[in-house]
Scaffold this motif. Structure first.
Motif, PDB file in Angstrom:
ATOM      1  N   ALA A 239       0.815  -1.209   0.000  1.00 64.69           N
ATOM      2  CA  ALA A 239       0.000   0.000   0.000  1.00 64.69           C
ATOM      3  C   ALA A 239       0.853   1.264   0.000  1.00 64.69           C
ATOM      4  CB  ALA A 239      -0.924  -0.003   1.213  1.00 64.69           C
ATOM      5  N   GLY A 240       2.188   1.098   0.009  1.00 70.87           N
ATOM      6  CA  GLY A 240       3.092   2.243   0.001  1.00 70.87           C
ATOM      7  C   GLY A 240       3.153   2.980   1.326  1.00 70.87           C
ATOM      8  N   LEU A 241       2.859   2.284   2.420  1.00 71.13           N
ATOM      9  CA  LEU A 241       2.842   2.913   3.740  1.00 71.13           C
ATOM     10  C   LEU A 241       4.113   2.626   4.517  1.00 71.13           C
ATOM     11  CD1 LEU A 241      -0.835   2.096   4.772  1.00 71.13           C
ATOM     12  CD2 LEU A 241       0.089   4.286   4.008  1.00 71.13           C
ATOM     13  N   GLU A 242       4.683   3.677   5.076  1.00 67.09           N
ATOM     14  CA  GLU A 242       5.825   3.525   5.975  1.00 67.09           C
ATOM     15  C   GLU A 242       5.293   3.177   7.357  1.00 67.09           C
ATOM     16  OE1 GLU A 242       8.241   7.012   5.960  1.00 67.09           O
ATOM     17  OE2 GLU A 242       8.339   7.070   3.780  1.00 67.09           O
ATOM     18  N   PHE A 243       6.081   2.442   8.126  1.00 64.93           N
ATOM     19  CA  PHE A 243       5.649   2.034   9.454  1.00 64.93           C
ATOM     20  C   PHE A 243       6.852   1.882  10.357  1.00 64.93           C
ATOM     21  CE2 PHE A 243       6.268  -1.682   6.824  1.00 64.93           C
ATOM     22  CZ  PHE A 243       7.061  -2.487   7.611  1.00 64.93           C
ATOM     23  N   LEU A 244       6.569   1.842  11.629  1.00 60.89           N
ATOM     24  CA  LEU A 244       7.576   1.581  12.649  1.00 60.89           C
ATOM     25  C   LEU A 244       7.392   0.145  13.102  1.00 60.89           C
ATOM     26  CD1 LEU A 244       9.716   2.528  14.752  1.00 60.89           C
ATOM     27  CD2 LEU A 244       7.784   3.120  16.224  1.00 60.89           C
ATOM     28  N   TYR A 245       8.383  -0.690  12.850  1.00 62.21           N
ATOM     29  CA  TYR A 245       8.347  -2.067  13.336  1.00 62.21           C
ATOM     30  C   TYR A 245       8.707  -2.042  14.820  1.00 62.21           C
ATOM     31  CZ  TYR A 245       9.797  -6.732  14.460  1.00 62.21           C
ATOM     32  OH  TYR A 245       9.935  -7.934  15.094  1.00 62.21           O
TER      33      TYR A 245
END
Length: 161
Positions: free
Chosen positions: A56-62
């Protein structure tokens, strides 16, 4: 990303569905950091959820599961989205660990939302509880012995029925 740079975050817990990704995309565009936990023992954060967010082209914090309490304590998490496996008459049937993050959210006065997640066959995973990693024991058997551990939690929302 440094913790000090996080102003507001949404933590999601469970197996992402298409609808949940759309919801998180809206939150992302409103400036929320998306917190993707590892979801032990199945490590769905490292697999299924990572892939869904990336597509979805979303950045996230793992985030490792054991770091979540600290993020709640620092008041970085402003919303918890629990993705349930099944809606029951008396609550929601969710992945193990859901009750833990639900209670953390309630304790820290964080808004909790529920949404349908994707159902997966949990029997196909080599780990069925947090005592193993990649199918290998992470404990001394003589100390732990055989213990039945639930794969799903039942969460009863406060104020319901």
């Amino acid at each position: 990303m440094e913790i000090t740079n996080i102003k507001k975050a949404v933590l999601f817990w469970g197996i992402l569905s298409e609808e949940a990704v759309i919801y998180l995309k809206e939150k992302f565009h409103r400036g929320f950091v998306l917190v993707n936990p590892e979801l032990r023992p199945y490590l769905l954060g490292l697999g299924w959820n990572r892939d869904a967010l990336s597509a979805a082209g979303l950045e996230f914090l793992y985030c490792t599961d054991n770091m979540l309490g600290h993020l709640f304590y620092l008041q970085k998490i402003k919303e918890l989205l629990i993705l349930y496996q099944k809606k029951m008459d008396d609550g929601y049937l969710c992945l193990s660990g859901s009750l833990y993050v639900y209670e953390l959210a309630k304790y820290h006065n964080v808004d909790v939302k529920f949404a349908a997640g994707t159902e997966l066959d949990l029997d196909k995973f080599s780990d069925s509880d947090a005592s193993t990693l990649a199918g290998r024991p992470m404990y001394v058997e003589s100390l732990l012995g055989e213990v039945e551990k639930p794969r799903l939690d039942l969460i009863k929302e406060e104020g319901d029925g």
